[in-house]
Design an enzyme around this catalytic site. Structure first.
Site, PDB file in Angstrom:
ATOM      1  N   ARG A 251       8.410 -12.305  -6.875  1.00 32.66           N
ATOM      2  CA  ARG A 251       7.215 -11.588  -7.355  1.00 32.66           C
ATOM      3  C   ARG A 251       6.605 -12.388  -8.508  1.00 32.66           C
ATOM      4  O   ARG A 251       7.336 -12.827  -9.412  1.00 32.66           O
ATOM      5  CB  ARG A 251       7.627 -10.202  -7.847  1.00 32.66           C
ATOM      6  CG  ARG A 251       6.473  -9.305  -8.187  1.00 32.66           C
ATOM      7  CD  ARG A 251       5.739  -8.815  -6.988  1.00 32.66           C
ATOM      8  NE  ARG A 251       6.479  -7.839  -6.194  1.00 32.66           N
ATOM      9  CZ  ARG A 251       6.131  -7.471  -4.966  1.00 32.66           C
ATOM     10  NH1 ARG A 251       5.050  -7.968  -4.391  1.00 32.66           N
ATOM     11  NH2 ARG A 251       6.855  -6.580  -4.295  1.00 32.66           N
TER      12      ARG A 251
ATOM     13  N   GLN B  32       4.741 -13.709  -4.391  1.00 34.19           N
ATOM     14  CA  GLN B  32       4.053 -12.504  -3.934  1.00 34.19           C
ATOM     15  C   GLN B  32       3.404 -11.735  -5.089  1.00 34.19           C
ATOM     16  O   GLN B  32       4.027 -11.493  -6.123  1.00 34.19           O
ATOM     17  CB  GLN B  32       5.044 -11.603  -3.181  1.00 34.19           C
ATOM     18  CG  GLN B  32       5.596 -12.285  -1.932  1.00 34.19           C
ATOM     19  CD  GLN B  32       6.558 -11.436  -1.108  1.00 34.19           C
ATOM     20  OE1 GLN B  32       7.561 -11.960  -0.646  1.00 34.19           O
ATOM     21  NE2 GLN B  32       6.276 -10.165  -0.914  1.00 34.19           N
TER      22      GLN B  32
ATOM     23  N   THR C 269      -5.920   6.885  -0.858  1.00 44.21           N
ATOM     24  CA  THR C 269      -6.129   6.651  -2.293  1.00 44.21           C
ATOM     25  C   THR C 269      -5.320   5.448  -2.791  1.00 44.21           C
ATOM     26  O   THR C 269      -5.419   5.083  -3.960  1.00 44.21           O
ATOM     27  CB  THR C 269      -5.700   7.894  -3.104  1.00 44.21           C
ATOM     28  OG1 THR C 269      -4.355   8.227  -2.697  1.00 44.21           O
ATOM     29  CG2 THR C 269      -6.604   9.079  -2.848  1.00 44.21           C
ATOM     30  N   GLY C 270      -4.525   4.838  -1.928  1.00 40.67           N
ATOM     31  CA  GLY C 270      -3.665   3.719  -2.338  1.00 40.67           C
ATOM     32  C   GLY C 270      -4.343   2.376  -2.132  1.00 40.67           C
ATOM     33  O   GLY C 270      -5.477   2.291  -1.646  1.00 40.67           O
TER      34      GLY C 270
ATOM     35  N   VAL D 115      -3.636  -0.140  -0.037  1.00 41.00           N
ATOM     36  CA  VAL D 115      -3.891  -0.523   1.352  1.00 41.00           C
ATOM     37  C   VAL D 115      -4.915   0.428   1.977  1.00 41.00           C
ATOM     38  O   VAL D 115      -5.840  -0.001   2.669  1.00 41.00           O
ATOM     39  CB  VAL D 115      -2.570  -0.535   2.168  1.00 41.00           C
ATOM     40  CG1 VAL D 115      -2.835  -0.804   3.635  1.00 41.00           C
ATOM     41  CG2 VAL D 115      -1.600  -1.563   1.601  1.00 41.00           C
TER      42      VAL D 115
ATOM     43  N   SER E 284      -3.830  14.542  -4.665  1.00 35.96           N
ATOM     44  CA  SER E 284      -5.101  13.813  -4.601  1.00 35.96           C
ATOM     45  C   SER E 284      -6.210  14.580  -3.888  1.00 35.96           C
ATOM     46  O   SER E 284      -7.293  14.021  -3.668  1.00 35.96           O
ATOM     47  CB  SER E 284      -4.903  12.482  -3.880  1.00 35.96           C
ATOM     48  OG  SER E 284      -4.024  11.675  -4.590  1.00 35.96           O
TER      49      SER E 284
ATOM     50  N   ASN F 206      -2.867 -10.249   0.679  1.00 32.08           N
ATOM     51  CA  ASN F 206      -1.814  -9.389   1.218  1.00 32.08           C
ATOM     52  C   ASN F 206      -2.303  -7.993   1.567  1.00 32.08           C
ATOM     53  O   ASN F 206      -1.739  -7.326   2.430  1.00 32.08           O
ATOM     54  CB  ASN F 206      -0.641  -9.301   0.231  1.00 32.08           C
ATOM     55  CG  ASN F 206      -1.079  -8.870  -1.150  1.00 32.08           C
ATOM     56  OD1 ASN F 206      -1.794  -9.623  -1.829  1.00 32.08           O
ATOM     57  ND2 ASN F 206      -0.691  -7.696  -1.580  1.00 32.08           N
TER      58      ASN F 206
ATOM     59  N   HIS G  72      -0.813 -13.354  -1.589  1.00 34.77           N
ATOM     60  CA  HIS G  72       0.553 -13.884  -1.490  1.00 34.77           C
ATOM     61  C   HIS G  72       0.483 -15.366  -1.116  1.00 34.77           C
ATOM     62  O   HIS G  72      -0.331 -15.759  -0.263  1.00 34.77           O
ATOM     63  CB  HIS G  72       1.333 -13.167  -0.392  1.00 34.77           C
ATOM     64  CG  HIS G  72       1.779 -11.780  -0.737  1.00 34.77           C
ATOM     65  ND1 HIS G  72       1.515 -11.171  -1.944  1.00 34.77           N
ATOM     66  CD2 HIS G  72       2.496 -10.877  -0.011  1.00 34.77           C
ATOM     67  CE1 HIS G  72       2.058  -9.950  -1.939  1.00 34.77           C
ATOM     68  NE2 HIS G  72       2.646  -9.753  -0.783  1.00 34.77           N
TER      69      HIS G  72
ATOM     70  N   CYS H 259       3.813  -7.847   4.602  1.00 41.14           N
ATOM     71  CA  CYS H 259       2.672  -8.717   4.267  1.00 41.14           C
ATOM     72  C   CYS H 259       3.014 -10.212   4.306  1.00 41.14           C
ATOM     73  O   CYS H 259       2.221 -11.025   4.776  1.00 41.14           O
ATOM     74  CB  CYS H 259       2.104  -8.328   2.908  1.00 41.14           C
ATOM     75  SG  CYS H 259       3.331  -7.775   1.733  1.00 41.14           S
TER      76      CYS H 259
HETATM   77  N1  LIG Z   1       0.402  -3.568  -0.545  1.00 39.48           N
HETATM   78  C1  LIG Z   1       0.710  -4.426   0.433  1.00 39.48           C
HETATM   79  O1  LIG Z   1       0.488  -5.652   0.352  1.00 39.48           O
HETATM   80  C2  LIG Z   1       1.359  -3.924   1.647  1.00 39.48           C
HETATM   81  C3  LIG Z   1       1.494  -4.779   2.717  1.00 39.48           C
HETATM   82  C4  LIG Z   1       2.112  -4.331   3.867  1.00 39.48           C
HETATM   83  C5  LIG Z   1       2.573  -3.034   3.903  1.00 39.48           C
HETATM   84  N2  LIG Z   1       2.429  -2.204   2.836  1.00 39.48           N
HETATM   85  C6  LIG Z   1       2.923  -0.837   2.949  1.00 39.48           C
HETATM   86  O2  LIG Z   1       1.827   0.077   2.962  1.00 39.48           O
HETATM   87  C7  LIG Z   1       2.223   1.299   2.372  1.00 39.48           C
HETATM   88  C8  LIG Z   1       1.267   1.690   1.248  1.00 39.48           C
HETATM   89  O3  LIG Z   1       1.257   0.662   0.271  1.00 39.48           O
HETATM   90  P1  LIG Z   1       0.222   0.675  -0.944  1.00 39.48           P
HETATM   91  O4  LIG Z   1       0.373  -0.659  -1.556  1.00 39.48           O
HETATM   92  O5  LIG Z   1      -1.138   1.127  -0.504  1.00 39.48           O
HETATM   93  O6  LIG Z   1       0.856   1.813  -1.896  1.00 39.48           O
HETATM   94  P2  LIG Z   1       0.135   2.687  -3.050  1.00 39.48           P
HETATM   95  O7  LIG Z   1      -1.004   1.937  -3.637  1.00 39.48           O
HETATM   96  O8  LIG Z   1       1.235   3.128  -3.931  1.00 39.48           O
HETATM   97  O9  LIG Z   1      -0.465   3.956  -2.262  1.00 39.48           O
HETATM   98  C9  LIG Z   1       0.366   4.901  -1.618  1.00 39.48           C
HETATM   99  C10 LIG Z   1      -0.502   5.880  -0.856  1.00 39.48           C
HETATM  100  O10 LIG Z   1       0.363   6.782  -0.157  1.00 39.48           O
HETATM  101  C11 LIG Z   1      -0.021   8.118  -0.475  1.00 39.48           C
HETATM  102  N3  LIG Z   1       1.112   9.035  -0.436  1.00 39.48           N
HETATM  103  C12 LIG Z   1       2.257   8.968  -1.151  1.00 39.48           C
HETATM  104  N4  LIG Z   1       3.045  10.030  -0.879  1.00 39.48           N
HETATM  105  C13 LIG Z   1       2.379  10.774   0.034  1.00 39.48           C
HETATM  106  C14 LIG Z   1       2.663  12.010   0.693  1.00 39.48           C
HETATM  107  N5  LIG Z   1       3.813  12.678   0.505  1.00 39.48           N
HETATM  108  N6  LIG Z   1       1.733  12.495   1.564  1.00 39.48           N
HETATM  109  C15 LIG Z   1       0.587  11.834   1.776  1.00 39.48           C
HETATM  110  N7  LIG Z   1       0.245  10.673   1.171  1.00 39.48           N
HETATM  111  C16 LIG Z   1       1.145  10.147   0.306  1.00 39.48           C
HETATM  112  C17 LIG Z   1      -0.573   8.013  -1.878  1.00 39.48           C
HETATM  113  O11 LIG Z   1      -1.354   9.163  -2.148  1.00 39.48           O
HETATM  114  P3  LIG Z   1      -1.496   9.743  -3.666  1.00 39.48           P
HETATM  115  O12 LIG Z   1      -2.479   8.837  -4.353  1.00 39.48           O
HETATM  116  O13 LIG Z   1      -1.983  11.121  -3.430  1.00 39.48           O
HETATM  117  O14 LIG Z   1      -0.108   9.664  -4.256  1.00 39.48           O
HETATM  118  C18 LIG Z   1      -1.394   6.737  -1.755  1.00 39.48           C
HETATM  119  O15 LIG Z   1      -2.603   7.009  -1.099  1.00 39.48           O
HETATM  120  C19 LIG Z   1       3.672   1.094   1.937  1.00 39.48           C
HETATM  121  O16 LIG Z   1       4.504   1.546   2.986  1.00 39.48           O
HETATM  122  C20 LIG Z   1       3.786  -0.397   1.805  1.00 39.48           C
HETATM  123  O17 LIG Z   1       5.103  -0.845   1.971  1.00 39.48           O
HETATM  124  C21 LIG Z   1       1.815  -2.615   1.711  1.00 39.48           C
END
Ligand SMILES: NC(=O)c1ccc[n+]([C@@H]2O[C@H](COP(=O)([O-])OP(=O)(O)OC[C@H]3O[C@@H](n4cnc5c(N)ncnc54)[C@H](OP(=O)(O)O)[C@@H]3O)[C@@H](O)[C@H]2O)c1
Length: 344
Positions: free
Chosen positions: A235, A157, A11-12, A14, A40, A315, A242, A130
């Site tokens: 940021r 970024q 749902t996030g 990525v 979720s 990114n 990015h 990223c």
């Molecule tokens: N965004 C980037 O550019 C990028 C690049 C490289 C790496 N990353 C890494 O990728 C990861 C996710 O980033 P994002 O940007 O997608 O974050 P995000 O949009 O905040 O999404 C987080 C996701 O993790 C889930 N989650 C949180 N707590 C959980 C739990 N206890 N059990 C199961 N699922 C859980 C959330 O589910 P709910 O919706 O149910 O809360 C949501 O699906 C992070 O570690 C980030 O550092 C991100």
């Protein structure tokens, strides 16, 4: 027989992109499951022309899952990746939890795909930060040509790098500026709308931020431990994409034309570099694209063998979801994984 793939964090930002890319690239999956937190459960997650209902990670049985694409943050990964890996699924993790573990390969397939073979020690492979991913894609062909000694990088970024709540904060603050409402920063330490913030992640003892440190140690692990690198990570109020202004110092001479030629033929790299207004790529244009775009390549005459350039990429794709799926594809291509027998 195809693979069963679990997307954790579906749902996030990525995770959603992972589902899009699995569909776009016709990934050889017989089944894809969307997992997130308990709150979720039942949320619709679009996967091509299908809709998957999110399930809870903590109730899921991974025993018939072949590949788990993890993007639910470091704490969730620390707890869950070893448990999932112990059930025989290869975990490809997007968080920073495992990147510097010596028993976990840190992979950008265009750069060090062969290093993935070591994943069997923990059954976990890490995806880089990223900003590092797009940087090493562009540095690799230049390193092969003239051996990089030192890199100075300033990043610009986008807010999507900090998750979906961060995107909502930029949107809400921008609206508040026009409506002359009060702006209260929540996710970011200061206002992000019509501003920029020279801090990403926490401060370390030496005054650098963790994001800046990650760029240094991850570049060394992926590309070459001898490379010296200093980063300033900023940021900016951009939703996706990015950007990086990069100065590179080489051991051997390399001209701008030679650098262009090396980058043009290199995997993942797209050179767009015309000396005219708009003859370069901006983050807005990189959103939704797979390439790492290199523009504004110039000689840096302040050092003996130096170049300076502008590098832009999406990114959420090359910096996260696409890279993770390319790792999975490369494991399959190299026959490093096989699909488990599934119950009929
Ligand atoms: N965004 C980037 O550019 C990028 C690049 C490289 C790496 N990353 C890494 O990728 C990861 C996710 O980033 P994002 O940007 O997608 O974050 P995000 O949009 O905040 O999404 C987080 C996701 O993790 C889930 N989650 C949180 N707590 C959980 C739990 N206890 N059990 C199961 N699922 C859980 C959330 O589910 P709910 O919706 O149910 O809360 C949501 O699906 C992070 O570690 C980030 O550092 C991100």
């Amino acid at each position: 027989m195809g693979y069963k793939v679990a997307v954790v964090g579906a749902t996030g930002n990525v995770g959603r992109e992972m589902l899009n890319i699995l569909d776009e690239r016709n990934f050889p999956a017989d089944e894809v499951v969307a997992l997130a937190s308990r709150k979720s459960v039942g949320t619709d997650c679009s996967f091509g022309d299908k809709t998957l209902k999110a399930k809870a990670l903590d109730h899921y049985d991974f025993s018939d899952v072949d590949i788990c694409l993890m993007s639910a943050g470091g704490a969730v990964s620390k707890e869950w990746s070893p448990k999932i890996a112990a059930q025989g699924a290869v975990v490809i993790d997007n968080s920073s939890a495992w990147r510097m573990d010596p028993d976990v390969p840190l992979i950008v397939p265009e750069v060090n795909a062969d290093a993935a073979a070591g994943f069997t020690k923990k059954n976990i492979i890490a995806n880089p930060n990223c900003s590092t991913a797009q940087l090493v894609v562009a540095l690799k062909p230049l390193h092969d040509r003239a051996t990089i000694k030192r890199v100075v990088v300033a990043t610009y970024q986008s807010v999507s790098g900090a998750g979906k709540e961060a995107m909502d904060e930029l949107f809400a603050q921008t609206k508040a500026v026009f409506q002359i409402d009060e702006i209260v920063p929540k996710k970011f330490p200061k206002r992000i709308a019509f501003n920029l913030i020279p801090q990403i992640d926490a401060f370390m003892e030496d005054g650098y931020t963790k994001e800046e440190w990650k760029m240094l140690v991850e570049t060394k692990k992926i590309l070459d431990p001898k490379i010296r690198l200093v980063a300033t990570c900023v940021r900016v109020p951009v939703f996706i994409g990015h950007s990086e202004a990069v100065n590179v110092e080489f051991e051997k001479p390399i001209t701008v034309e030679e650098a262009r030629e090396a980058l043009r033929g290199a995997p993942g790299c797209i050179v767009i570099d015309k000396h005219e207004p708009g003859g370069y790529v901006t983050p807005y244009e990189s959103a939704g694209e797979d390439g790492t775009y290199i523009s504004r390549i110039r000689e840096d005459a302040t050092v003996e063998n130096g170049l300076t350039m502008w590098i832009v990429s999406d990114n959420l794709r090359k910096g996260a979801a696409l890279n993770a799926i390319q790792i999975a594809e490369s494991l399959i291509k190299r026959k490093l994984i096989t699909a488990k027998q599934k119950a009929a």
